[in-house]
Design a protein around this motif. Sequence first.
Motif, PDB file in Angstrom:
ATOM      1  N   PRO A 267     -19.754   0.310  33.499  1.00  0.00           N
ATOM      2  CA  PRO A 267     -19.077   1.437  32.842  1.00  0.00           C
ATOM      3  C   PRO A 267     -18.032   0.921  31.853  1.00  0.00           C
ATOM      4  CG  PRO A 267     -19.163   1.769  35.225  1.00  0.00           C
ATOM      5  CD  PRO A 267     -19.625   0.365  34.961  1.00  0.00           C
ATOM      6  N   SER A 268     -17.924   1.568  30.723  1.00  0.00           N
ATOM      7  CA  SER A 268     -17.042   1.075  29.656  1.00  0.00           C
ATOM      8  C   SER A 268     -15.580   0.996  30.108  1.00  0.00           C
ATOM      9  CB  SER A 268     -17.169   1.952  28.414  1.00  0.00           C
ATOM     10  OG  SER A 268     -16.821   3.283  28.722  1.00  0.00           O
ATOM     11  N   TRP A 269     -15.138   1.888  30.975  1.00  0.00           N
ATOM     12  CA  TRP A 269     -13.738   1.884  31.390  1.00  0.00           C
ATOM     13  C   TRP A 269     -13.396   0.680  32.272  1.00  0.00           C
ATOM     14  CZ3 TRP A 269     -12.213   2.348  36.513  1.00  0.00           C
ATOM     15  CH2 TRP A 269     -13.195   2.746  37.414  1.00  0.00           C
ATOM     16  N   LEU A 270     -14.413   0.043  32.855  1.00  0.00           N
ATOM     17  CA  LEU A 270     -14.188  -1.153  33.667  1.00  0.00           C
ATOM     18  C   LEU A 270     -14.270  -2.436  32.849  1.00  0.00           C
ATOM     19  CD1 LEU A 270     -16.196  -0.466  36.939  1.00  0.00           C
ATOM     20  CD2 LEU A 270     -13.746  -0.838  36.745  1.00  0.00           C
ATOM     21  N   GLN A 271     -14.807  -2.341  31.660  1.00  0.00           N
ATOM     22  CA  GLN A 271     -15.082  -3.532  30.860  1.00  0.00           C
ATOM     23  C   GLN A 271     -13.799  -4.091  30.241  1.00  0.00           C
ATOM     24  OE1 GLN A 271     -18.212  -2.845  28.079  1.00  0.00           O
ATOM     25  NE2 GLN A 271     -19.103  -4.812  28.617  1.00  0.00           N
ATOM     26  N   THR A 272     -13.448  -5.299  30.704  1.00  0.00           N
ATOM     27  CA  THR A 272     -12.344  -6.062  30.133  1.00  0.00           C
ATOM     28  C   THR A 272     -12.849  -7.483  29.924  1.00  0.00           C
ATOM     29  OG1 THR A 272     -11.489  -6.796  32.277  1.00  0.00           O
ATOM     30  CG2 THR A 272     -10.600  -4.706  31.394  1.00  0.00           C
ATOM     31  N   ASN A 273     -12.096  -8.282  29.219  1.00  0.00           N
ATOM     32  CA  ASN A 273     -12.484  -9.685  29.042  1.00  0.00           C
ATOM     33  C   ASN A 273     -12.582 -10.394  30.385  1.00  0.00           C
ATOM     34  OD1 ASN A 273     -12.650  -9.454  26.252  1.00  0.00           O
ATOM     35  ND2 ASN A 273     -10.540 -10.107  25.940  1.00  0.00           N
ATOM     36  N   GLU A 274     -11.618 -10.120  31.281  1.00  0.00           N
ATOM     37  CA  GLU A 274     -11.601 -10.788  32.576  1.00  0.00           C
ATOM     38  C   GLU A 274     -12.831 -10.414  33.408  1.00  0.00           C
ATOM     39  OE1 GLU A 274      -8.990  -8.914  31.427  1.00  0.00           O
ATOM     40  OE2 GLU A 274      -7.567 -10.523  30.966  1.00  0.00           O
ATOM     41  N   VAL A 275     -13.144  -9.127  33.437  1.00  0.00           N
ATOM     42  CA  VAL A 275     -14.314  -8.673  34.205  1.00  0.00           C
ATOM     43  C   VAL A 275     -15.586  -9.255  33.595  1.00  0.00           C
ATOM     44  CG1 VAL A 275     -15.680  -6.653  34.864  1.00  0.00           C
ATOM     45  CG2 VAL A 275     -13.187  -6.596  35.104  1.00  0.00           C
ATOM     46  N   GLN A 276     -15.688  -9.259  32.272  1.00  0.00           N
ATOM     47  CA  GLN A 276     -16.887  -9.807  31.625  1.00  0.00           C
ATOM     48  C   GLN A 276     -17.024 -11.303  31.910  1.00  0.00           C
ATOM     49  OE1 GLN A 276     -19.370  -7.912  30.107  1.00  0.00           O
ATOM     50  NE2 GLN A 276     -20.393  -9.859  30.434  1.00  0.00           N
ATOM     51  N   GLU A 277     -15.926 -12.030  31.907  1.00  0.00           N
ATOM     52  CA  GLU A 277     -15.971 -13.460  32.235  1.00  0.00           C
ATOM     53  C   GLU A 277     -16.473 -13.672  33.660  1.00  0.00           C
ATOM     54  OE1 GLU A 277     -12.174 -15.323  31.454  1.00  0.00           O
ATOM     55  OE2 GLU A 277     -12.191 -14.646  29.371  1.00  0.00           O
TER      56      GLU A 277
END
Length: 163
Positions: free
Chosen positions: A102-112
Amino acid sequence: MKSKYKIKILLAAVLLISSCNFKNEEKTDLKSNSDVVYIELDNGDTEIIRKNYEDGFVFENWNAYNMANAQLLSMENDEFKISKNRIIYLKKFVNNLSETIPSWLQTNEVQEEINDVEKEFTVLIDELNESTQQIRANCKELNKEFKDLRKDINERVEDYTNS
C-alpha cells in the motif's frame, strides 16, 4: 387483505430498523476492539488493520505480506524443519511484496527491507539443493530480514497512529 399487507410492511420496517442498529453496534464493537487499528490517511481515507498474535499487523489490502508473514512465523515456530515445497510456496508472496505494498506504507526504509527480504529469498531458492543445514541457515537469515521488515512496518503504523 389490507391488514395482511399492513402487517408485512410493518414487519419489513421493523427488520430494516433492527438491521441498521445491528450494523451500528457492529461498528462500535470494532472500534472498541484493541486488536483493530484505524488509520486516517492524508488523502482522507481510513485504513483498518488488525494486530496479529505476534504483535504485528494484518493488512486488508496487502495479501502478499500477510501470507509471507504467516508462513515465516510458522517456519520459525517449526524451528525451520520444513519442506522445500513450503519454501517454493512462499515465492509468489515474497516476489509480490514490492508490487503490492500500500502506498501509505511505502518509505525508503520499508522498501530497503523488502529488497533485503527478496535478496535473502533469492539466496534460499538458489541454494535449495544444498544440505538441510544450509537451507535452515538460509531460512533463518530470511526470517531475520523479515523481522526487520516487520519492525519498520510497525514503526510506520505507529507514525500514523501517534499523529
